[in-house]
Design a protein around this motif. Structure first.
Motif, PDB file in Angstrom:
ATOM      1  N   LYS A  81       0.850  -1.182   0.000  1.00 42.89           N
ATOM      2  CA  LYS A  81       0.000   0.000   0.000  1.00 42.89           C
ATOM      3  C   LYS A  81       0.886   1.232   0.000  1.00 42.89           C
ATOM      4  N   LEU A  82       0.576   2.173  -0.879  1.00 40.69           N
ATOM      5  CA  LEU A  82       1.310   3.429  -0.963  1.00 40.69           C
ATOM      6  C   LEU A  82       0.365   4.561  -0.569  1.00 40.69           C
ATOM      7  N   TYR A  83       0.820   5.402   0.327  1.00 41.84           N
ATOM      8  CA  TYR A  83      -0.019   6.475   0.870  1.00 41.84           C
ATOM      9  C   TYR A  83       0.524   7.825   0.410  1.00 41.84           C
ATOM     10  N   GLU A  84      -0.356   8.656  -0.126  1.00 39.02           N
ATOM     11  CA  GLU A  84       0.063   9.998  -0.538  1.00 39.02           C
ATOM     12  C   GLU A  84       0.173  10.942   0.659  1.00 39.02           C
ATOM     13  N   SER A  85      -0.716  10.807   1.617  1.00 34.97           N
ATOM     14  CA  SER A  85      -0.767  11.746   2.738  1.00 34.97           C
ATOM     15  C   SER A  85       0.476  11.639   3.611  1.00 34.97           C
ATOM     16  N   GLY A  86       1.042  12.790   3.939  1.00 36.55           N
ATOM     17  CA  GLY A  86       2.206  12.802   4.815  1.00 36.55           C
ATOM     18  C   GLY A  86       1.873  12.434   6.241  1.00 36.55           C
ATOM     19  N   GLY A  87       0.597  12.510   6.605  1.00 35.44           N
ATOM     20  CA  GLY A  87       0.214  12.154   7.964  1.00 35.44           C
ATOM     21  C   GLY A  87      -0.347  10.752   8.082  1.00 35.44           C
ATOM     22  N   ALA A  88      -0.226   9.977   7.001  1.00 36.35           N
ATOM     23  CA  ALA A  88      -0.821   8.638   6.996  1.00 36.35           C
ATOM     24  C   ALA A  88      -0.091   7.693   7.942  1.00 36.35           C
ATOM     25  N   SER A  89      -0.846   6.758   8.504  1.00 34.51           N
ATOM     26  CA  SER A  89      -0.262   5.698   9.329  1.00 34.51           C
ATOM     27  C   SER A  89      -0.008   4.496   8.428  1.00 34.51           C
ATOM     28  N   TRP A  90       1.212   4.390   7.959  1.00 38.85           N
ATOM     29  CA  TRP A  90       1.561   3.302   7.058  1.00 38.85           C
ATOM     30  C   TRP A  90       1.487   1.965   7.797  1.00 38.85           C
ATOM     31  N   ASP A  91       0.971   0.920   7.111  1.00 34.15           N
ATOM     32  CA  ASP A  91       1.029  -0.415   7.695  1.00 34.15           C
ATOM     33  C   ASP A  91       2.480  -0.878   7.699  1.00 34.15           C
ATOM     34  N   GLN A  92       2.819  -1.731   8.651  1.00 41.74           N
ATOM     35  CA  GLN A  92       4.214  -2.107   8.860  1.00 41.74           C
ATOM     36  C   GLN A  92       4.815  -2.853   7.670  1.00 41.74           C
ATOM     37  N   HIS A  93       4.018  -3.697   7.020  1.00 43.96           N
ATOM     38  CA  HIS A  93       4.512  -4.434   5.852  1.00 43.96           C
ATOM     39  C   HIS A  93       4.959  -3.462   4.767  1.00 43.96           C
ATOM     40  N   SER A  94       4.106  -2.499   4.436  1.00 42.74           N
ATOM     41  CA  SER A  94       4.415  -1.558   3.363  1.00 42.74           C
ATOM     42  C   SER A  94       5.560  -0.629   3.749  1.00 42.74           C
ATOM     43  N   LYS A  95       5.534  -0.164   4.985  1.00 41.02           N
ATOM     44  CA  LYS A  95       6.575   0.761   5.428  1.00 41.02           C
ATOM     45  C   LYS A  95       7.946   0.091   5.418  1.00 41.02           C
ATOM     46  N   ALA A  96       8.007  -1.160   5.858  1.00 34.91           N
ATOM     47  CA  ALA A  96       9.287  -1.875   5.874  1.00 34.91           C
ATOM     48  C   ALA A  96       9.821  -2.078   4.460  1.00 34.91           C
ATOM     49  N   LEU A  97       8.941  -2.377   3.515  1.00 32.13           N
ATOM     50  CA  LEU A  97       9.371  -2.581   2.129  1.00 32.13           C
ATOM     51  C   LEU A  97       9.902  -1.286   1.525  1.00 32.13           C
ATOM     52  N   VAL A  98       9.192  -0.195   1.751  1.00 30.66           N
ATOM     53  CA  VAL A  98       9.636   1.091   1.218  1.00 30.66           C
ATOM     54  C   VAL A  98      10.990   1.476   1.810  1.00 30.66           C
ATOM     55  N   ARG A  99      11.187   1.233   3.086  1.00 26.19           N
ATOM     56  CA  ARG A  99      12.468   1.557   3.722  1.00 26.19           C
ATOM     57  C   ARG A  99      13.618   0.738   3.128  1.00 26.19           C
ATOM     58  N   LYS A 100      13.332  -0.503   2.744  1.00 27.61           N
ATOM     59  CA  LYS A 100      14.385  -1.318   2.145  1.00 27.61           C
ATOM     60  C   LYS A 100      14.785  -0.765   0.789  1.00 27.61           C
ATOM     61  N   MET A 101      13.806  -0.301   0.022  1.00 29.21           N
ATOM     62  CA  MET A 101      14.096   0.210  -1.322  1.00 29.21           C
ATOM     63  C   MET A 101      14.610   1.640  -1.288  1.00 29.21           C
ATOM     64  N   TRP A 102      14.065   2.446  -0.399  1.00 27.20           N
ATOM     65  CA  TRP A 102      14.450   3.853  -0.298  1.00 27.20           C
ATOM     66  C   TRP A 102      14.695   4.186   1.177  1.00 27.20           C
ATOM     67  N   PRO A 103      15.882   3.901   1.687  1.00 30.47           N
ATOM     68  CA  PRO A 103      16.167   4.092   3.122  1.00 30.47           C
ATOM     69  C   PRO A 103      15.920   5.520   3.617  1.00 30.47           C
ATOM     70  N   GLN A 104      16.026   6.518   2.729  1.00 30.74           N
ATOM     71  CA  GLN A 104      15.844   7.905   3.150  1.00 30.74           C
ATOM     72  C   GLN A 104      14.447   8.439   2.831  1.00 30.74           C
ATOM     73  N   PHE A 105      13.533   7.553   2.528  1.00 26.50           N
ATOM     74  CA  PHE A 105      12.167   7.947   2.163  1.00 26.50           C
ATOM     75  C   PHE A 105      11.544   8.776   3.289  1.00 26.50           C
ATOM     76  N   ASN A 106      10.945   9.905   2.915  1.00 23.90           N
ATOM     77  CA  ASN A 106      10.321  10.803   3.892  1.00 23.90           C
ATOM     78  C   ASN A 106       8.823  10.487   3.962  1.00 23.90           C
ATOM     79  N   PHE A 107       8.437   9.703   4.968  1.00 25.55           N
ATOM     80  CA  PHE A 107       7.044   9.301   5.098  1.00 25.55           C
ATOM     81  C   PHE A 107       6.151  10.479   5.492  1.00 25.55           C
ATOM     82  N   ALA A 108       6.725  11.527   6.042  1.00 26.83           N
ATOM     83  CA  ALA A 108       5.936  12.693   6.465  1.00 26.83           C
ATOM     84  C   ALA A 108       5.654  13.657   5.315  1.00 26.83           C
TER      85      ALA A 108
END
Length: 294
Positions: A81-108
């Motif tokens: 799941k990809l969330y556009e909102s900077g205030g979104a509560s990312w699910d852990q599965h999706s957030k962990a995957l994004v961090r692996k691909m883009w370690p500096q990804f700004n979720f906010a």
């Protein structure tokens, strides 16, 4: 000396008599027999050419996925799941995957991934959609062509017209073969068989951590109802080891457009017709078999 009557037929004229009805019928029957033999042969040649084209395309998808992993460290997931909102509560599965691909990804950081003017969308990408998104990237500003990912480490989903400051796209998609079978505005990609409706299926093993049954698609209206990825073993018996345990499976539904149920596959044994009809899988094309399944 007697004169020949002007109306008397010559010997050559006698030899050029017309075909009888029986002779004409025999000729027609022979022609029909030859056509009956020729048409299936032509169809078989055409089918082999189409299958070869799809096998080549799957090999090219393999190469593209390898290039993606070289850049981002992992093969693409088959659910996220990809969330556009900077205030979104990312699910852990999706957030962990994004961090692996883009370690500096700004979720906010708010994003407009689909360039529709808002930053509130949530994209739930499944098997075939992940293949298109991660190999193609975000669409360009015209929303017509996948344009790779921005090299901005904090915002790789930045939409752009073009330029060199991007990674990918990793595969050259034919835009005429994009489809959206579940109507969620996320594209899947059909193989090259004429009239194909079912897109390529892509399932990740998450680098050996295991395939997930929850990621198998179910769209009964299109005959998509896989219950297992492919395993090594006799059909109908206890599931054996999976094919491609440390990478992924790519599956084309073949010329008949039917995926079947999946499960055990043995190249030396036929698919059973009962209790579930798996015979439709015999023409599926995958990245773990050199030809169509049989």
């Amino acid at each position: 000396m007697k004169n020949r009557s002007p109306n008397a037929p010559s010997a050559s004229q006698h030899n050029r008599r017309a075909f009888t009805l029986i002779e004409l019928m025999i000729v027609i029957v022979i022609i029909l027999i030859l056509i009956g033999l020729l048409v299936p042969a032509i169809g078989a040649v055409r089918l082999r050419a189409q299958q070869s084209q799809v096998r080549t395309e799957i090999a090219n998808l393999d190469a593209a996925l390898t290039s993606f992993k070289a850049d981002f460290g992992i093969y693409p997931p088959s659910y996220i799941k990809l969330y556009e909102s900077g205030g979104a509560s990312w699910d852990q599965h999706s957030k962990a995957l994004v961090r692996k691909m883009w370690p500096q990804f700004n979720f906010a950081l708010p994003k407009d991934i689909n360039n529709d003017g808002d930053q509130t969308d949530v994209f739930e990408l499944n098997a075939g959609e992940c293949l298109v998104f991660f190999l193609g990237g975000v669409w360009d500003t015209t929303n017509k062509t996948p344009n790779g990912f921005s090299k901005n480490p904090a915002n790789p989903f930045l939409v752009a017209t073009g330029g060199t400051n991007r990674r990918g796209p990793y595969f050259e998609f034919d835009s005429a073969r994009f489809t959206d079978i579940d109507g969620d505005s996320a594209a899947e990609y059909k193989d090259a068989f004429p009239g194909q409706q079912v897109p390529y299926m892509y399932f990740s093993s998450y680098d050996g951590r295991g395939y997930r049954k929850s990621e198998l698609p179910s769209i009964p209206a299109l005959g998509i109802n896989m219950t297992e990825v492919y395993h090594q073993g006799t059909p109908g018996q206890t599931l054996g080891p999976v094919y491609k345990p440390k990478s992924y499976q790519i599956i084309s539904a073949g010329a008949d457009g039917q995926l079947g149920f999946g499960g055990n596959y043995d190249p030396d044994k036929n698919f059973p017709s009962t209790p579930d009809d798996r015979t439709v899988e015999a023409d599926n094309i995958t990245n773990f078999s050199s030809g169509a399944l049989k």
